[in-house]
Design an enzyme around this catalytic site. Structure first.
Site, mmCIF file in Angstrom:
data_model
loop_
_atom_site.group_PDB
_atom_site.id
_atom_site.type_symbol
_atom_site.label_atom_id
_atom_site.label_comp_id
_atom_site.label_asym_id
_atom_site.label_seq_id
_atom_site.Cartn_x
_atom_site.Cartn_y
_atom_site.Cartn_z
ATOM 1 N N ASP A 1 -2.919 -6.233 -5.636
ATOM 2 C CA ASP A 1 -3.661 -6.257 -4.386
ATOM 3 C C ASP A 1 -2.832 -6.952 -3.309
ATOM 4 O OD1 ASP A 1 -5.436 -6.615 -2.299
ATOM 5 O OD2 ASP A 1 -7.086 -7.328 -3.553
ATOM 6 N N GLY B 1 4.162 7.233 -1.899
ATOM 7 C CA GLY B 1 5.583 6.914 -2.000
ATOM 8 C C GLY B 1 6.504 7.565 -0.992
ATOM 9 N N ASP C 1 1.039 -1.252 -4.747
ATOM 10 C CA ASP C 1 -0.200 -0.528 -4.522
ATOM 11 C C ASP C 1 -1.252 -1.034 -5.493
ATOM 12 O OD1 ASP C 1 -0.893 2.100 -2.771
ATOM 13 O OD2 ASP C 1 -2.179 1.998 -4.539
ATOM 14 N N ALA D 1 1.591 3.879 -2.158
ATOM 15 C CA ALA D 1 1.320 5.217 -2.689
ATOM 16 C C ALA D 1 0.965 6.189 -1.566
ATOM 17 C CB ALA D 1 0.186 5.152 -3.706
ATOM 18 N N CYS E 1 -2.955 5.799 9.504
ATOM 19 C CA CYS E 1 -3.090 7.215 9.864
ATOM 20 C C CYS E 1 -4.475 7.427 10.473
ATOM 21 C CB CYS E 1 -2.844 8.126 8.664
ATOM 22 S SG CYS E 1 -3.831 7.750 7.211
ATOM 23 N N CYS F 1 0.851 -1.205 0.000
ATOM 24 C CA CYS F 1 0.000 0.000 0.000
ATOM 25 C C CYS F 1 0.879 1.245 0.000
ATOM 26 C CB CYS F 1 -0.936 -0.004 1.195
ATOM 27 S SG CYS F 1 -1.849 -1.545 1.437
#
Length: 463
Positions: free
Chosen positions: A331, A287, A305, A285, A403, A283
């Site tokens: 995936d 970057g 990603d 991106a 996040c 996952c």
């Protein structure tokens, strides 16, 4: 009303360093039209990033500035509009009213100028409604004190977050929920990461001082401890083109909390990963963490990603910084479709999440998310974590992060994973980081985003 599916997390977008850009010569009514477009689209489930990308370059900064301000006060504006116009008008007119009411509660514009320009916007785009817009806004100016008093007990109006969001924070963080909600209303700092392949952080701080972007007092900040990030927080945001050496890859924009990931994973075993170690950034991106890993060590990194368009951002970032990684559109939860069978020495999983920790930078997120999204995201997080674990070699480390400030997407996921996998052991890691004063290191003066980190090691025995 059905709403389109939302992305797992917002795309990378301009943050508040651009939102303060002066609108220039564009008239306020024109910016209000764009702002109403944006607010209407967000209320229909479209991300603000996508909406702003469709605006013409000359109007994008001003529309973004207004949209950010409105979305940070949307709860208050909705409550006021309900008092003033119980039956909602047509969607765009409603969005214009909400925008004008939200801005009237701030200090961006003279209130009478704002009303005049909102009416002009209505005349240009929805002329039959211009009388309604005029009447509603002038009534608000006359009855401001009474109207604000009437909604002050409404938590959605007071905290400008959905009720379910507020209730979840109360449950997860009973001592900090109000501080988190208040922090979400702040303009975030513009935080930089100096590329240590191009020079020291201290040297780049000096360049910022010489460019007038950082005060000389910043040069006396306490140095970071070993193997810890050393973020640089600017007192005011600037376009990236004004950062010394940005185009040459000398610096990147990355929040202080996000800068924890790379050094934590690289030094997870007590000493740095050896040169050539195989690392998976799942996952990946846009970057930032991929690049940070490669800035700090000579690693064989695979950046994965599921979104090919977002993966393009990874390649652009690596190209600007002069770094190389294998990028793969696939995936993460289906490794049989892309894994070559060779185990990884370390895995970074920045899992899809609610983005509830980065609301300062993406004020639309709070209005896009639904309560049911959290359980669905938790299932996705479990699935990816379980799918990637067999790809890690014994003795290797996996760093799980989101996040998010919601425990369902943080410690709860790790607790459940450890119960299912007896060959996994939790190692010292930051856990939940909250964007409030109690969680800051005052010596560094960096208020980071809300984040969660859990470091896991794989034993040689287990289920």
């Amino acid at each position: 009303m059905s709403r389109p599916a939302r992305p797992s997390r917002p795309s990378s977008s301009p943050s508040d360093q651009a939102s303060s850009t002066p609108p220039g010569s564009l008239p306020l009514w024109q910016l209000l039209c764009g702002c109403a477009d944006a607010v209407a689209a967000v209320r229909q489930g479209q991300s603000l990033t996508e909406v702003l990308a469709e605006r013409r370059p000359q109007e994008r900064p001003g529309v973004q500035a207004l949209s950010f301000a409105v979305l940070r006060r949307l709860g208050m504006a909705q409550a006021l509009r309900q008092k003033l116009v119980p039956k909602a008008p047509q969607a765009w007119v409603d969005a214009l009213l909400l925008s004008a009411l939200a801005l009237a509660c701030g200090s961006e514009y003279n209130e009478h100028t704002l009303v005049d320009q909102a009416v002009e916007a209505a005349k240009r785009r929805a002329k039959p409604a211009s009388g309604l817009v005029n009447a509603v806004l002038r009534r608000f100016l006359r009855e401001r004190a009474e109207l604000l008093a009437a909604i002050e007990q409404d938590p959605v109006a007071s905290f400008n977050h959905p009720a379910w969001w507020i209730n979840r924070l109360k449950k997860d963080w009973p001592e900090h929920w109000q501080a988190i909600l208040m922090a979400n209303q702040e303009q975030p700092p513009m935080t930089l990461r100096a590329n240590q392949r191009h020079g020291t952080v201290a040297a780049y701080r000096q360049r910022l001082v010489e460019a007038g972007l950082l005060p000389e007092s910043a040069l006396t900040d306490a140095p970071p401890t070993a193997n810890q990030p050393d973020p640089i927080a600017l007192p005011h945001g600037v376009p990236v083109g004004k950062l010394p050496g940005f185009d040459q890859g000398d610096v990147s924009v990355q929040d202080a909390a996000a800068q924890i990931a790379a050094p934590l994973l690289i030094h997870a075993g007590g000493q740095a990963l050896p040169a050539g170690a195989r690392v998976l950034d799942a996952c990946a991106a846009p970057g930032g963490k991929t690049a940070h890993l490669l800035e700090l060590a000579d690693l064989d990194v695979t950046a994965l990603d599921a979104d090919p368009q977002r993966l393009t951002r990874v390649n652009e970032t690596l190209s600007r910084l002069g770094l190389k990684a294998t990028t793969l559109a696939a995936d993460a939860s289906q490794p049989t479709a892309w894994w070559d069978g060779k185990p990884f020495d370390a895995i970074l999983l920045d899992a899809p999440c609610s983005a509830s920790g980065i609301v300062r930078r993406h004020p639309d997120v709070r209005w896009l998310r639904r309560e049911s999204d959290i359980a669905a995201l938790a299932q996705t997080q479990d699935a990816i974590l379980q799918a990637l674990w067999p790809l890690l070699k014994p003795g290797g480390h996996l760093l799980y992060c989101t996040c998010s400030v919601f425990k369902t997407e943080g410690q709860d996921r790790i607790d459940a994973f450890l119960q299912r996998n007896t060959d996994a052991q939790a190692r010292p890691s930051p856990g939940h980081l909250l964007p409030v004063v109690e969680y800051l290191d005052p010596a560094r003066h960096n208020r980071g985003d809300g984040f969660f980190y859990a470091l896991l090691s794989k034993t040689t025995q287990g289920a």
